[in-house]
Design a protein around this motif. Structure first.
Motif, PDB file in Angstrom:
ATOM      1  N   LYS A 138       0.998  -1.118   0.054  1.00 48.84           N
ATOM      2  CA  LYS A 138       0.185  -0.062  -0.072  1.00 48.84           C
ATOM      3  C   LYS A 138       0.672   1.236  -0.114  1.00 48.84           C
ATOM      4  O   LYS A 138       2.057   1.307   0.657  1.00 48.84           O
ATOM      5  CB  LYS A 138      -0.899  -0.076   1.101  1.00 48.84           C
ATOM      6  CG  LYS A 138      -2.009  -1.053   1.170  1.00 48.84           C
ATOM      7  CD  LYS A 138      -3.016  -0.846   2.411  1.00 48.84           C
ATOM      8  CE  LYS A 138      -4.174  -1.437   2.019  1.00 48.84           C
ATOM      9  NZ  LYS A 138      -4.037  -3.053   2.103  1.00 48.84           N
ATOM     10  N   SER A 166       0.141   5.904  -0.756  1.00 45.14           N
ATOM     11  CA  SER A 166      -0.836   6.829  -0.792  1.00 45.14           C
ATOM     12  C   SER A 166      -1.275   6.880  -2.458  1.00 45.14           C
ATOM     13  O   SER A 166      -2.340   7.398  -2.579  1.00 45.14           O
ATOM     14  CB  SER A 166      -0.173   8.337  -0.586  1.00 45.14           C
ATOM     15  OG  SER A 166       0.874   8.850  -1.254  1.00 45.14           O
ATOM     16  N   PRO A 213      -3.315   3.004  -2.764  1.00 46.35           N
ATOM     17  CA  PRO A 213      -4.144   2.569  -1.376  1.00 46.35           C
ATOM     18  C   PRO A 213      -4.671   1.236  -1.307  1.00 46.35           C
ATOM     19  O   PRO A 213      -4.562   0.915  -0.172  1.00 46.35           O
ATOM     20  CB  PRO A 213      -5.107   3.927  -1.642  1.00 46.35           C
ATOM     21  CG  PRO A 213      -5.393   4.247  -2.807  1.00 46.35           C
ATOM     22  CD  PRO A 213      -4.178   3.993  -3.565  1.00 46.35           C
ATOM     23  N   TYR A 214      -4.954   0.465  -2.502  1.00 46.30           N
ATOM     24  CA  TYR A 214      -5.416  -0.830  -2.152  1.00 46.30           C
ATOM     25  C   TYR A 214      -4.382  -1.688  -2.326  1.00 46.30           C
ATOM     26  O   TYR A 214      -4.580  -2.940  -2.838  1.00 46.30           O
ATOM     27  CB  TYR A 214      -6.602  -0.950  -2.963  1.00 46.30           C
ATOM     28  CG  TYR A 214      -7.574   0.181  -2.768  1.00 46.30           C
ATOM     29  CD1 TYR A 214      -7.789   1.186  -3.974  1.00 46.30           C
ATOM     30  CD2 TYR A 214      -8.382   0.327  -1.685  1.00 46.30           C
ATOM     31  CE1 TYR A 214      -8.770   2.329  -3.776  1.00 46.30           C
ATOM     32  CE2 TYR A 214      -9.359   1.438  -1.513  1.00 46.30           C
ATOM     33  CZ  TYR A 214      -9.436   2.294  -2.503  1.00 46.30           C
ATOM     34  OH  TYR A 214     -10.277   3.235  -2.381  1.00 46.30           O
TER      35      TYR A 214
END
Lengths: 260, 360, 75
Positions: A154, A156, A159-160
């Motif tokens: 992960k 920024s 995020p997944y």
């Protein structure tokens, strides 16, 4: 916890066996607590001090967490545009062939925007050293995905988790440059334990000594942690690094003084 | 004793750089200026004067090599053409921001985009208004002959070190490719380490015990300091505007009209003056040699005597804005120019003068 | 039998309390102080006299905050 009393007999100047190198300035390091950048800075400066080449060394700092390296390294140093340090260093080394020239770069700097500069400096076999701090993330800008971010990791901007189908696989720059005849010495090290730091320091020393041979570029990757980017405390991040980064980025020499 | 030769503009520039004591050239192929690097390679500059000539992997790498060399107090340069110059703009901003001396050559070709390889003057804005980010200026010299291509190499380095600022020679495909007689200076020695220590004590050539370490950077996260740094840069540009304006006036004594043109356009205007005067039209030419600093005062003074000004540029009209600023609406100012790679003819210019200025 | 005995001095203002030195010490000498330094970090400090001066803690410290002393004693 028992109050520990110092023993004046031991605390004598002649008994000092380890102290902070003078080649680090007094400025407090801007790195997060436990970040490998500080350790990497320290062993590089220790080697320059031990080789007595402070007056002969010119460094090139990148853009990234270590953009402020010039405030911590007490040597003549230039701060390069993002990704361009290998080009800046190439010119310095060509203009001053007898000086020791090195770049100090993060993974976003070296393996993303600076890919061409990295590959071509290595391919030309510049007699300089590249230090490549790989923590699998863009630290300075707040934890975005880097080319070295692991699958499923992960960040920024993933995020997944990094999806290999849409975001590609992590880029192994070190193995890639090792295939180029212009690289003389290519190694991957770490600085999370005392023994790892000692090995890394020997690699740093070898990389500088190689510059005297004029037989090509020395490339030293240091796999490191990023506490704030990975959202862990330093000890957890070092453990996570060993379990997740090392399998993908195995520590050890890849090419030793062999310019084929 | 100066040496007389017949040379192409690009090659005269390259030869003049060697003779001006250049330490390093870092370039990348692009028409119409590849001859600069080809000439330097053929000259084996390393053997001739010890000068490094290196072909980089991109214009971006080349300008950052210039940054590295400039940070070591060396005379370094790069050359390119319009699209290549666009790639170099970030690097140039770093060099200006770090107050480093270097020499740049842009042999302009038609744009935008990949454009054409024919000559043009459509990079005026990029060159004089700061093509990269931030408040900075380049000293811009505009040659209009092969002789000036050679002269501006030495002059360029001189001004670059005098002001610790990049100097751009803004040429074009015509001047780069044409051959003319050129007088070349004698060889000047390259900088020794001792010269560098004395003349450019800020250079990063290795921290000796007698001084603090030198740092080359354009970064300062403290806004107060960054503002002060910018004030210092602006003061430098003010000084440059005060001391370094260069221009040439031709047939202006009795002129009732004037052309303002630089580079190739200025050459063609000289023929246009002949044709116009043969028809009884008294027209002269003011040729800016420095595009920054632009000869504002000279243009303003001309409006006391001339009734109109035609700006002749191989572009859609860029320098005209600086002329209009200087003229402050006192007289009519119009633009004429073929572009896209086409070079206007003298008679076209005379027609434009009649139609847009005199007839108007 | 000669025995090395050592001691560490932590620059408490430079230490950022990252604790990376704790597992590096083979004798479990180091722990974080209850007090904090000017930046609010609990800093490392020696808690017993088992230090042998092996320098592991200093070698692994990212901020170079530890000075190590070592002396040979003939007990």
């Amino acid at each position: 916890m028992a109050e520990f009393k110092t023993n004046p007999e031991i605390l004598q100047p002649e008994n000092v066996v380890y102290k902070r190198t003078e080649l680090l300035t007094d400025k407090a390091l801007s790195y997060c607590p436990g970040c490998g950048h500080g350790t990497a800075h320290r062993i590089i400066m220790e080697v320059i001090e031990e080789m007595g080449i402070q007056a002969e060394t010119i460094g090139v700092a990148p853009v990234g967490c270590s953009v402020l390296a010039y405030e911590f390294m007490d040597i003549d140093i230039q701060q390069a545009a993002h990704g361009r340090a290998p080009a800046v260093a190439t010119a310095i080394k060509r203009l001053f062939p007898d000086k020791f020239v090195f770049t100090y770069q993060g993974d976003g700097d070296l393996a993303a925007i600076g890919t061409a500069e990295t590959i071509h400096a290595c391919n030309r076999g510049e007699n300089m050293t590249i230090f490549f701090i790989n923590n699998g993330i863009y630290g300075m800008t707040g934890g975005q995905m880097a080319p070295t971010t692991l699958p499923g990791m992960k960040s920024s901007t993933s995020p997944y988790g990094r999806d290999v189908k849409t975001m590609g696989n992590p880029l192994k720059m070190t193995e890639l440059v090792a295939t180029l005849p212009g690289t003389l010495y290519v190694t991957r090290q770490a600085v999370h334990t005392a023994s790892a730091v000692r090995k890394a320091k020997r690699a740093v020393r070898k990389a500088f000594e190689n510059q005297k041979l004029n037989k090509g570029l020395s490339f030293v990757e240091i796999v490191s942690n990023c506490n704030s980017g990975w959202k862990m405390n330093p000890l957890q991040s070092n453990e996570w690094m060993v379990e997740n980064m090392f399998p993908f980025y195995p520590i050890g020499d890849i090419k030793v003084n062999d310019d084929k | 004793m100066k040496e007389l030769r017949l040379m192409k503009g690009n090659e005269a520039f390259a030869e003049a750089c060697i003779r001006a004591g250049a330490d390093g050239y870092f370039g990348y192929p692009i028409t119409p200026q590849s001859e600069v690097m080809e000439y330097l390679m053929a000259q084996k500059t390393q053997e001739r004067t010890g000068m490094v000539t290196l072909q980089a992997e991109s214009e971006i790498a080349a300008i950052n090599m210039v940054y590295g060399g400039a940070g070591c107090g060396k005379r370094v340069l790069t050359s390119s053409s319009s699209p290549g110059m666009s790639l170099k703009q970030e690097g140039i901003s770093y060099i200006a921001g770090s107050e480093l001396p270097c020499l740049l050559l842009n042999v302009v070709r038609g744009g935008p985009g990949l454009g054409t390889i024919q000559p043009s003057q459509s990079d005026y804005f990029q060159s004089t208004k700061g093509g990269g980010h931030g408040d900075y200026r380049l000293i811009v010299l505009a040659p209009s002959s092969v002789q000036e291509m050679a002269d501006f190499a030495g002059l360029g380095f001189e001004l670059a070190f005098k002001y610790r600022n990049p100097v751009l020679v803004l040429s074009d495909g015509a001047i780069g490719q044409m051959m003319e007689k050129v007088e070349l200076d004698i060889q000047k020695p390259r900088f020794t380490d001792e010269d560098i220590r004395k003349n450019t004590p800020w250079a990063t050539i290795g921290k000796t015990p007698d001084r603090d370490h030198n740092v080359i950077t354009s970064l300062d996260l403290e806004s107060i300091k960054m503002e002060q740094h910018n004030h210092k840069l602006q003061e430098k540009y003010r000084l440059i505007e005060e001391n370094e304006v260069r221009y040439e006036k031709i047939a202006c004594e009795d002129a009732e009209y004037a052309f303002v043109a630089y580079g190739t356009s200025a050459r063609i205007c000289q023929k246009a003056i002949e044709l116009a005067r043969a028809e009884g039209i008294k027209v002269g030419l003011m040729r800016p040699i420095t595009l920054f600093p632009f000869p504002k005062k000279v243009v303003k003074e001309m409006t006391d005597r001339v009734k109109g000004i035609l700006c002749v540029e191989m572009s859609a009209g860029q320098m005209i804005e600086d002329v209009q600023l200087a003229v402050e609406g006192r007289v009519k100012v119009e633009h004429f120019g073929r572009y896209g790679g086409i070079v206007h003819s003298p008679s076209e210019i005379v027609e434009a003068l009649k139609k847009q200025i005199i007839g108007g | 039998m000669a025995k090395n005995r050592g001691e560490i001095v932590v620059d408490t203002e430079r230490c950022k309390g990252c604790e990376v030195c704790i597992p590096a010490c083979p004798e479990d000498v180091i722990a974080m102080a209850k007090q904090v330094n000017r930046k609010g970090y609990h800093y490392a400090m020696p808690t017993n006299d088992l230090c042998t001066g092996c320098t592991n803690c200093a070698v692994v410290c990212p901020d170079g905050a530890i000075t190590v002393y070592r002396k040979k004693f003939n007990d």
